[in-house]
Write an enzyme that holds these catalytic residues in place. Structure first.
Site, PDB file in Angstrom:
ATOM      1  N   HIS A 218     -26.135  -8.714 -46.702  1.00 43.31           N
ATOM      2  CA  HIS A 218     -27.267  -9.415 -46.090  1.00 43.31           C
ATOM      3  C   HIS A 218     -27.162 -10.931 -46.239  1.00 43.31           C
ATOM      4  O   HIS A 218     -27.863 -11.669 -45.554  1.00 43.31           O
ATOM      5  CB  HIS A 218     -28.599  -8.898 -46.645  1.00 43.31           C
ATOM      6  CG  HIS A 218     -28.940  -9.343 -48.026  1.00 43.31           C
ATOM      7  ND1 HIS A 218     -28.625  -8.610 -49.138  1.00 43.31           N
ATOM      8  CD2 HIS A 218     -29.584 -10.438 -48.474  1.00 43.31           C
ATOM      9  CE1 HIS A 218     -29.063  -9.230 -50.219  1.00 43.31           C
ATOM     10  NE2 HIS A 218     -29.641 -10.351 -49.838  1.00 43.31           N
ATOM     11  N   ASP A 251     -24.603  -2.635 -48.880  1.00 42.44           N
ATOM     12  CA  ASP A 251     -24.958  -4.049 -48.998  1.00 42.44           C
ATOM     13  C   ASP A 251     -23.870  -4.838 -49.730  1.00 42.44           C
ATOM     14  O   ASP A 251     -24.146  -5.660 -50.602  1.00 42.44           O
ATOM     15  CB  ASP A 251     -26.307  -4.245 -49.691  1.00 42.44           C
ATOM     16  CG  ASP A 251     -26.832  -5.667 -49.484  1.00 42.44           C
ATOM     17  OD1 ASP A 251     -26.498  -6.282 -48.461  1.00 42.44           O
ATOM     18  OD2 ASP A 251     -27.565  -6.162 -50.366  1.00 42.44           O
ATOM     19  N   SER A 334     -28.816 -13.626 -54.514  1.00 44.06           N
ATOM     20  CA  SER A 334     -28.140 -12.503 -53.858  1.00 44.06           C
ATOM     21  C   SER A 334     -26.643 -12.721 -53.756  1.00 44.06           C
ATOM     22  O   SER A 334     -26.190 -13.780 -53.316  1.00 44.06           O
ATOM     23  CB  SER A 334     -28.685 -12.303 -52.440  1.00 44.06           C
ATOM     24  OG  SER A 334     -29.931 -11.703 -52.459  1.00 44.06           O
TER      25      SER A 334
END
Length: 493
Positions: A218, A251, A334
């Site tokens: 992402h 992910d 992230s």
């Protein structure tokens, strides 16, 4: 940082005062001054702790699941990924003011009043503190020492300095500062810019000496189709990059630096996430709200936490059997590494639980850490990364049965129908060969309790195609078991 204000010093009561003590013969200890030293309290700056868009809470997604069956699972009420937008660092704090004091020296001698208004702050309490420090220094000289230096610049000020132990100045191996010092040069801040104007910032880390960077899908998804990617190292050097492969379901993504001949590529050592124990120390590094190179610490607060999250764009959900940590993780972390006490990577920081309505961190929200962060175990991420580097596509283990991904505490229920009205249990697939049918409620995978469809999917995806697992299920009130050999699905669909 809080502001500390000092109140007014209270003058001593009038009356006889004891005589000052006799001067010490040791010249290293200065005699009592006939004035009161000025109090000074410098203010220390706040320490930030790293930009991304990590995901929201472990909320189960919608109506049908991609993990157990195959393509096209509905994300449902899954959490959203962290916002791609970075936040602004708040302004700094104020500083305290000194108070006004009364007459009277610390040894009973009255100071000579100034001829005019004085700008010096009252010093009675500080001088008394100095006397106590000097006495304590004489008593505890075996532990440490305080040095009082009389300035000779005519400012009538005595400064007191505390000197640290030189032996503690070199950081011990395994300390947080030592880990950060070794790790930061191999952590990059990733900026992704899509052709449609969508952009985001995240983190990644050096995976190998060929210039591959491991991060979250992402983080780079907006630039995957002819967009622009850049990776900036802690020394400020910036490189363009390209997507090698990405796995939406896991992910995980791998990007590679372009023209990185001059880059210093030191791959981070990988730990063993299977050996992690609850309570183990953790160090997280990333760029929360755009603050690159931020380091935070915590512990592993849980293992095998089923997390289902989406990027909020209507795509399929991502599933992980996550490591949970209370190390502060925010939007921007992230894709960054979660390290153990030896400095080995044990996970990729990927999602957080947000406070409030549990909707995660969408672009309109910039919630901060509440101590519930989730990382993809590095053993799983490494397997996916090798697949992406080799073929550019991920491989998923599957049982080829569609399960409901609605919230449930009873287990994972095999749906009535699959995608587009197809059979929920694929004829000839692993689940069909094991005798599973629509309506069966799967409650265990081997010894792992299954409470929902997302939990089943996340657990299946910790295995490899060809692995044999035992599923415990209920049918018509009867509990049965079935041995299933996992099939495989290539690519995201």
């Amino acid at each position: 940082m809080s502001t500390e204000n000092e109140g007014s010093a209270v003058p001593p009561a009038p009356g006889p005062h004891p005589a000052p003590p006799a001067p010490h013969p040791n010249p290293a200890v200065p005699p009592a001054p006939d004035y009161e030293p000025t109090a000074g309290r410098p203010t220390a700056p706040d320490a930030p702790i790293g930009p991304s868009d990590a995901a929201g809470p472990p909320v189960s997604p919608g109506a049908s699941g991609p993990g157990a069956s195959g393509p096209g699972a509905d994300a449902g009420q899954s959490s959203t990924w962290w916002s791609a937008d970075g936040g602004q660092q708040p302004g700094g704090p104020g500083e305290g003011q000194g108070g006004q004091g009364g007459p009277g020296g610390p040894w009973g001698t009255a100071p000579v009043p100034p001829s005019g208004p004085s700008e010096r702050k009252p010093r009675g309490l500080v001088a008394a503190m100095l006397a106590a420090v000097l006495v304590a220094g004489a008593i505890g000289g075996g532990i440490g020492f305080w040095a009082a230096d009389r300035e000779s610049d005519g400012s009538d000020t005595t400064t007191v300095s505390a000197y640290g132990n030189p032996k503690t100045e070199s950081r011990a191996p395994g300390s947080v500062s030592s880990i950060a010092n070794k790790t930061l040069p191999s952590v990059v801040t990733i900026e992704a810019q899509g052709n449609n104007g969508e952009s985001g910032t995240g983190t990644g880390f050096v995976y190998d000496k060929q210039g591959h960077i491991l991060t979250n899908n992402h983080v780079v998804a907006s630039a995957a189709d002819n967009g622009k990617l850049t990776a900036t190292f802690s020394n400020g050097k910036r490189y363009t990059a390209e997507v090698v492969g990405r796995a939406q379901g896991y992910d995980v993504a791998v990007v590679k630096l372009k023209n990185a001949a001059g880059a210093k590529l030191d791959p981070l050592p990988l730990g063993n996430s299977d050996r992690v124990a609850v309570g183990d120390a953790t160090v997280a590094i990333g760029a929360p709200f755009g603050l690159s190179g931020t380091v935070t610490t915590g512990i592993v607060s849980a293992k095998k936490r089923p997390v289902a999250s989406s990027d909020g764009g209507g795509g399929n959900a991502s599933y992980m059997s996550a490591l949970q940590t209370d190390a502060s993780i925010n939007p921007g972390n992230s894709g960054g590494p979660l390290l153990n006490a030896d400095g080995g990577v044990i996970g990729i920081n990927s999602a957080i639980q947000s406070a409030g309505n549990g909707s995660g961190l969408g672009e309109s929200q910039q919630s901060g850490s509440i101590g519930l962060g989730f990382a993809i175990p590095i053993n799983q991420a490494k397997n996916v990364a090798e697949q992406l580097i080799k073929t550019g596509q991920p491989i998923y283990p599957v049982i080829e049965a569609t399960v409901s991904t609605k919230d449930s505490a009873n287990g994972a229920t095999i749906a009535s129908n699959g995608t587009g009205g197809s059979p929920a249990v694929v004829p000839g697939g692993p689940a069909d060969k094991a005798g599973l049918k629509s309506g069966d409620v799967i409650t265990k995978l081997d010894d792992m309790a299954i409470d929902s469809g997302p939990t089943l999917i996340s657990e299946i995806w910790t295995h490899q195609p060809g692995d044999k697992v035992t599923l415990t299920y209920k049918r018509g009130g009867k509990v049965s078991k079935a041995d299933v050999t996992l099939g495989k699905r290539k690519g995201d669909s």
